[in-house]
Design a protein around this motif. Structure first.
Motif, short mmCIF file in Angstrom:
data_model
loop_
_atom_site.label_atom_id
_atom_site.label_comp_id
_atom_site.label_asym_id
_atom_site.label_seq_id
_atom_site.Cartn_x
_atom_site.Cartn_y
_atom_site.Cartn_z
N ASP A 3 0.80 -1.30 0.17
CA ASP A 3 0.15 0.38 -0.02
C ASP A 3 0.89 1.34 0.07
N LYS A 4 0.37 2.39 -0.73
CA LYS A 4 1.32 3.52 -0.74
C LYS A 4 0.84 4.49 0.26
N VAL A 5 1.62 5.34 1.23
CA VAL A 5 1.15 6.07 2.00
C VAL A 5 2.01 7.04 1.28
N TYR A 6 1.07 8.31 0.94
CA TYR A 6 1.63 9.48 0.37
C TYR A 6 2.06 10.42 1.87
N ILE A 7 3.41 10.93 1.08
CA ILE A 7 3.89 12.48 2.02
C ILE A 7 4.49 13.66 1.39
N SER A 8 4.04 14.60 2.04
CA SER A 8 4.50 15.73 1.46
C SER A 8 5.98 16.78 1.47
N THR A 9 6.20 16.21 2.48
CA THR A 9 7.55 16.36 2.90
C THR A 9 9.01 15.52 2.22
N GLU A 10 9.89 16.37 2.74
CA GLU A 10 11.21 15.09 2.10
C GLU A 10 11.26 14.00 2.82
N TYR A 11 11.07 13.72 4.04
CA TYR A 11 10.90 12.47 4.35
C TYR A 11 10.41 12.55 6.31
N ILE A 12 9.60 11.20 6.56
CA ILE A 12 8.68 11.45 7.66
C ILE A 12 9.60 10.69 8.36
N THR A 13 9.20 10.54 9.90
CA THR A 13 9.87 9.07 10.83
C THR A 13 9.08 8.36 11.00
N LEU A 14 9.15 7.38 11.41
CA LEU A 14 8.78 5.52 11.50
C LEU A 14 7.50 6.16 12.21
N GLY A 15 7.45 6.87 13.49
CA GLY A 15 6.69 7.23 14.47
C GLY A 15 5.54 7.92 14.05
N GLN A 16 5.54 8.60 13.11
CA GLN A 16 4.73 9.60 12.34
C GLN A 16 4.01 8.80 10.99
N PHE A 17 5.03 7.90 10.49
CA PHE A 17 4.36 7.05 9.23
C PHE A 17 3.82 5.92 10.13
N LEU A 18 3.96 5.88 11.24
CA LEU A 18 2.78 4.54 11.86
C LEU A 18 1.66 4.95 12.19
N LYS A 19 1.37 6.27 12.68
CA LYS A 19 0.59 7.09 12.67
C LYS A 19 -0.51 7.64 11.76
N LEU A 20 0.29 8.19 10.52
CA LEU A 20 -0.19 8.43 9.34
C LEU A 20 -0.94 6.76 8.37
N SER A 21 -0.19 6.15 8.63
CA SER A 21 -0.65 5.02 7.63
C SER A 21 -2.32 4.06 8.70
#
Length: 72
Positions: A3-21
């Motif tokens: 599954d694709k998880v889209y970000i609008s910044t250069e990077y995302i932390t793993l903790g933020q990624f878990l919440k975003l996904s």
């Protein structure tokens, strides 16, 4: 297929990624979640919530699935 998880910044932390996904509900859940659930980032075991994820990184979360970081 991941599954694709889209970000609008250069990077995302793993903790933020878990919440975003939607794997976890709040950022405070990241540390205990990472301590209990095996996660692989680009084929390497990872448990640091501050790990930076960049576009095209592949995150595999045991019991939850595979996710690919993508740019919006």
């Amino acid at each position: 297929m991941a599954d694709k998880v889209y970000i609008s910044t250069e990077y995302i932390t793993l903790g933020q990624f878990l919440k975003l996904s939607s794997v976890i509900d709040t950022g405070g859940m990241a540390k205990p979640f990472l301590a209990e659930v095996p996660i692989m980032v680009n084929g390497e075991k990872e448990n640091r919530r501050g790990r930076k994820l960049y576009p095209d990184d592949l995150v595999v979360i045991e019991g939850y699935g595979s996710y690919q970081v993508a740019v919006r």
